[in-house]
Design a protein around this motif. Structure first.
Motif, PDB file in Angstrom:
ATOM      1  N   UNK A  10      70.413  70.158  42.962  1.00 43.12           N
ATOM      2  CA  UNK A  10      71.044  69.416  42.480  1.00 43.12           C
ATOM      3  C   UNK A  10      69.965  68.204  43.400  1.00 43.12           C
ATOM      4  N   UNK A  11      70.943  68.868  44.603  1.00 39.50           N
ATOM      5  CA  UNK A  11      70.791  68.020  45.981  1.00 39.50           C
ATOM      6  C   UNK A  11      69.130  67.885  46.358  1.00 39.50           C
ATOM      7  N   UNK A  12      68.583  68.995  46.198  1.00 40.38           N
ATOM      8  CA  UNK A  12      67.466  69.086  46.419  1.00 40.38           C
ATOM      9  C   UNK A  12      66.457  67.847  46.068  1.00 40.38           C
ATOM     10  N   UNK A  13      66.402  68.095  44.543  1.00 43.03           N
ATOM     11  CA  UNK A  13      65.952  67.172  43.753  1.00 43.03           C
ATOM     12  C   UNK A  13      66.409  65.756  43.823  1.00 43.03           C
ATOM     13  N   UNK A  66      75.896  62.063  38.609  1.00 49.46           N
ATOM     14  CA  UNK A  66      76.741  62.620  37.941  1.00 49.46           C
ATOM     15  C   UNK A  66      76.525  63.863  37.324  1.00 49.46           C
ATOM     16  N   UNK A  67      75.352  64.615  37.311  1.00 46.26           N
ATOM     17  CA  UNK A  67      75.025  66.023  36.858  1.00 46.26           C
ATOM     18  C   UNK A  67      75.854  66.845  38.046  1.00 46.26           C
ATOM     19  N   UNK A  69      78.695  65.835  40.011  1.00 41.31           N
ATOM     20  CA  UNK A  69      79.668  66.331  39.733  1.00 41.31           C
ATOM     21  C   UNK A  69      80.770  67.143  38.841  1.00 41.31           C
ATOM     22  N   UNK A  70      79.728  67.971  38.592  1.00 41.87           N
ATOM     23  CA  UNK A  70      79.959  68.809  37.539  1.00 41.87           C
ATOM     24  C   UNK A  70      80.020  69.953  38.527  1.00 41.87           C
ATOM     25  N   UNK A  71      79.990  69.807  39.684  1.00 37.45           N
ATOM     26  CA  UNK A  71      79.900  71.452  40.572  1.00 37.45           C
ATOM     27  C   UNK A  71      80.291  70.433  41.776  1.00 37.45           C
ATOM     28  N   UNK A  72      81.279  69.588  41.980  1.00 35.27           N
ATOM     29  CA  UNK A  72      82.074  68.817  43.468  1.00 35.27           C
ATOM     30  C   UNK A  72      83.078  68.552  43.350  1.00 35.27           C
ATOM     31  N   UNK A  73      83.777  68.985  44.174  1.00 32.20           N
ATOM     32  CA  UNK A  73      85.141  67.497  43.374  1.00 32.20           C
ATOM     33  C   UNK A  73      84.774  66.320  44.836  1.00 32.20           C
ATOM     34  N   UNK A  74      84.604  66.837  46.232  1.00 31.99           N
ATOM     35  CA  UNK A  74      83.878  65.929  47.466  1.00 31.99           C
ATOM     36  C   UNK A  74      83.761  64.998  47.132  1.00 31.99           C
ATOM     37  N   UNK A  75      84.289  63.966  48.229  1.00 38.88           N
ATOM     38  CA  UNK A  75      84.516  62.236  47.948  1.00 38.88           C
ATOM     39  C   UNK A  75      83.605  61.611  48.860  1.00 38.88           C
ATOM     40  N   UNK A  78      77.257  61.832  50.722  1.00 43.83           N
ATOM     41  CA  UNK A  78      76.497  62.571  50.994  1.00 43.83           C
ATOM     42  C   UNK A  78      76.679  64.212  49.845  1.00 43.83           C
ATOM     43  N   UNK A  79      77.495  63.700  49.102  1.00 46.43           N
ATOM     44  CA  UNK A  79      77.656  65.920  48.039  1.00 46.43           C
ATOM     45  C   UNK A  79      76.482  66.076  47.950  1.00 46.43           C
ATOM     46  N   UNK A  80      75.984  64.727  47.096  1.00 42.71           N
ATOM     47  CA  UNK A  80      74.932  65.271  46.066  1.00 42.71           C
ATOM     48  C   UNK A  80      73.318  64.836  46.461  1.00 42.71           C
ATOM     49  N   UNK A  81      73.519  64.745  47.992  1.00 40.87           N
ATOM     50  CA  UNK A  81      71.693  64.833  48.748  1.00 40.87           C
ATOM     51  C   UNK A  81      71.735  65.556  50.237  1.00 40.87           C
TER      52      UNK A  81
END
Length: 113
Positions: A10-13, A66-67, A69-75, A78-81
């Motif tokens: 997800x981060x790569x996409x 949103x997707x 979030x299913x794999x991380x609880x980080x606040x 940049x948790x998703x990118x």
């Protein structure tokens, strides 16, 4: 597949899409500064509008966030990118400002003097 693998994908996409929009927006800026009002500028506006509609639909949150979030609880922002946290935090403001400037400059270019 480990639990980290989907988040990494997800981060790569997300990073790829962010990079794509950088190319689009900076082409738009180049086009309007050099007065190259062409089909690619209008395609850029359409792509940016589509991105805006997507964000509006998801209450200013990217569907990839949103997707993720299913794999991380980080606040962290940049948790998703794969971006520095400060850039992930301010991306919408930075690019909205640039696109607003592009839109104003485009209007100025199109108005007869």
């Amino acid at each position: 597949m480990s639990n980290r693998t989907p988040l990494t994908i997800i981060r790569a996409i997300h990073t790829f899409i962010w990079g794509f929009f950088n190319i689009v927006i900076f082409y738009m800026l180049y086009a309007v500064i050099t007065n190259r009002i062409d089909k690619w500028l209008w395609i850029g506006f359409a792509l940016v509008a589509l991105e805006g509609i997507t964000l509006l639909t998801f209450k200013w949150v990217c569907p990839l966030t949103i997707a993720a979030r299913k794999y991380s609880s980080s606040t962290a922002d940049n948790f998703d990118i794969f971006l520095p946290n400060w850039l992930a935090r301010h991306t919408k403001l930075i690019y909205t400002s640039i696109v607003f400037f592009i839109a104003i400059l485009t209007l100025i270019r199109l108005l007869p003097l």
